[in-house]
Design a protein around this motif. Sequence first.
Motif: not given
Ligand code: PEP
Length: 256
Positions: A9, A11, A102, A174, A179-180, A219-220, A239, A241-242
């Motif tokens: 993702n 973002k 989300h 999540e 998350i993040g 989640g991270s 899933l 993000g970063g």
């Molecule tokens: C997300 O955006 O779904 C996510 C899990 O972000 P991150 O991996 O950055 O925590």
Amino acid sequence: MRKPFIAGNWKMNLNHNEALSFIKDLSLRFNNKNGITIAVCPPFTSIRSVALAIEDEKFKSKDFNIKIGAQNMYFEKSGAFTGEISADMLNTLGVEYVIIGHSERRVIFKEDDELINKKIKAALSNGLKPIFCVGESLETREKGNAVEFTLNQVRAGLDLISPDEMAQITIAYEPIWAIGTGKTATPEDAQQMCNSIRSKIEALYEKNVAENTVIQYGGSVKPSNISEIMKMPDIDGALVGGASIKTDDFLALINY
Ligand code: PEP
């Protein structure tokens, strides 16, 4: 047999030019030794060029099989909804997946379970596969209500979704607090919730549907923790993000 599925993702990151460089860099070093399903979910502005760049690279190497997802959509077909994008618009761009519900949409843009359910239905009727996100806040977890809260989101989001349609849906657990933030749920806590989600699917549908539902944790997730997470029996993917917008990290995740 559930196939592992890792989705990035992006973002609101990577402009059009950066998105194309990312795909080029990924293709040059691509390896998918586990043969998993991989998707990237760019911002709307680069979906088309990312899709074409992937097609181009796939022409050179069949192995470069990366699916495209969107990060959001609106449930209406068309009309006076300034700034929104319909499921049909995504479908005709070659988009296969769409993230729905989300926590950033729920929290920042005030999306509720009813809207999320409408979006899931609209996605399905336009041939898109929803990645349906659920998960509790830190406050809810500390009160001891994480499971009840999350399963309630599952039930509400899946209202009037048929067993056949469930085959198209991925659920992403999540926890918002992970998350993040760099904080990850322990693999055991994530497993426990994903197991509860699977039991809920069984209660709403039947065992067979539950056994075939792909459940991701998000989640991270990063190269250093993915293999422990992927060992959990009810976690079928992530899933991310970063770590999904850095090619080194994304490649390491894919080849966990
Ligand atoms: C997300 O955006 O779904 C996510 C899990 O972000 P991150 O991996 O950055 O925590």
